[in-house]
Write a protein that holds these residues in place. Sequence first.
Motif, short mmCIF file in Angstrom:
data_model
loop_
_atom_site.label_atom_id
_atom_site.label_comp_id
_atom_site.label_asym_id
_atom_site.label_seq_id
_atom_site.Cartn_x
_atom_site.Cartn_y
_atom_site.Cartn_z
N ARG A 188 0.80 -1.24 0.00
CA ARG A 188 0.00 0.00 0.00
C ARG A 188 0.83 1.28 0.00
N LEU A 189 2.16 1.13 -0.03
CA LEU A 189 3.00 2.32 0.08
C LEU A 189 4.22 2.17 -0.82
N GLU A 190 4.48 3.20 -1.63
CA GLU A 190 5.70 3.23 -2.43
C GLU A 190 6.58 4.37 -1.93
N ALA A 204 -0.19 5.27 -6.89
CA ALA A 204 -1.15 5.34 -5.79
C ALA A 204 -2.53 5.76 -6.30
N ARG A 208 -6.20 3.72 -6.08
CA ARG A 208 -7.37 4.35 -5.45
C ARG A 208 -8.55 4.41 -6.42
N ALA A 215 -4.00 3.78 -0.98
CA ALA A 215 -2.60 3.57 -1.36
C ALA A 215 -1.87 4.89 -1.13
N TYR A 216 -0.59 4.81 -0.82
CA TYR A 216 0.13 5.99 -0.35
C TYR A 216 1.47 6.15 -1.06
N ALA A 217 1.92 7.41 -1.09
CA ALA A 217 3.19 7.76 -1.71
C ALA A 217 4.04 8.54 -0.72
#
Length: 404
Positions: A188-190, A204, A208, A215-217
Amino acid sequence: MKKNILDILRERGFIKQTVYEDDLRRLLDKESVPFYVGFDPTADSLHIGHYIPIMAMAHMQRAGHKPIALIGGGTAMIGDPSGRTDMRQMMTKQTIENNCKAFVKQMSRFIRFEGENAAIMVNNADWLAPLNYIDFLREFGVYFSVNKMLSCDCFKTRYERGLNFLEFNYMLMQAYDFYVLFKKYGCRLELGGNDQWSNILAGADVIRRKESEDAYAMTFTLLETSDGKKMGKTAKGALWLDPDKTSPYEFYQYFRNVEDAKTAECLKLLTFVELDEIQSLTAHNDERMNAAKERLAYEVTALVHGKEAAEAAQNQARAAFGGSESDMQTLELDLTADSPIVDIMTAAKVAASKSEARRLIEGGGVRLGDVKAAAAYDTPESLGVGKVFVLHKGKKVRVKISLK
């Protein structure tokens, strides 16, 4: 109470940009989060530019989260246009495969691939290479606005010389990487360098919009000198993590000679030294800063090359700068005592070119032992220093030379 990893990363100066930070904080508090960082294998070694994302991965893993190291075997076939004014050189599949193997070995010094929250290594060639292009465009093309893509910084620098369609696909492919890792591993995170912000945000956004899932950046600061230039350039070029490309001694010396003003930042970003100790080490802006820079050089070299290599490099540096000349490591050159000093300096890699060596000599910054070189084509023989001597470049570079 256990500290949230976002606070740890922010206190140490890692975080440059992120999105939905409050939601991400809650997620990182309540569960082990799979996250990933991508590395394009454009050389057979990692370099100092990869170091900050790798250290962030290590901090995340220590906090209980699961690292995914993505090797861009597929995207490297195209090349990332971010931060470039020209197109990257195309590489063969065999070259990319060999580079990937080298990355795996080097990364193992920083993150665990066994035990709890063990990291995994994946290669995006596994899913990009078999893609059907028409199916890919039908499924993912609708989530990308060309107008929005053209406004991204990663493409702007390429306008002058021309951005080709091959490179224009890079953002879609990196976004697809994030999507695949989300579907396969629950990622869920890059994370990545700040020059990757547009690409990371695109992935992300696809998750979504396509999956209606969070999802996150997050991007990190780039390591820069006080005048805004990227750190990690030496007379040889990039500062590599491979000891055959940059020796442990050269690596140590690079960090031993960083600017006083950047020492605390480097200790926070590049080592695991506790913040209160860093504060104590860098509290005085005088000769006591040398102890902080020596600690920085030792810690970074030990992480990259191991404690034994770090101790050897430290002993060699101390011998070169105040210790016995007999303890210094000797660099044997295939030159003679009647060779011009400019040739010796370039062969010893203390100058990138003869013109640079000439400027240093004419500026009075070069000595052979206790004898100052006055002209570019002076020789050790003409200066009467013999075949073995210590070459001094300014106050910070000393190399023991042995000639034929």
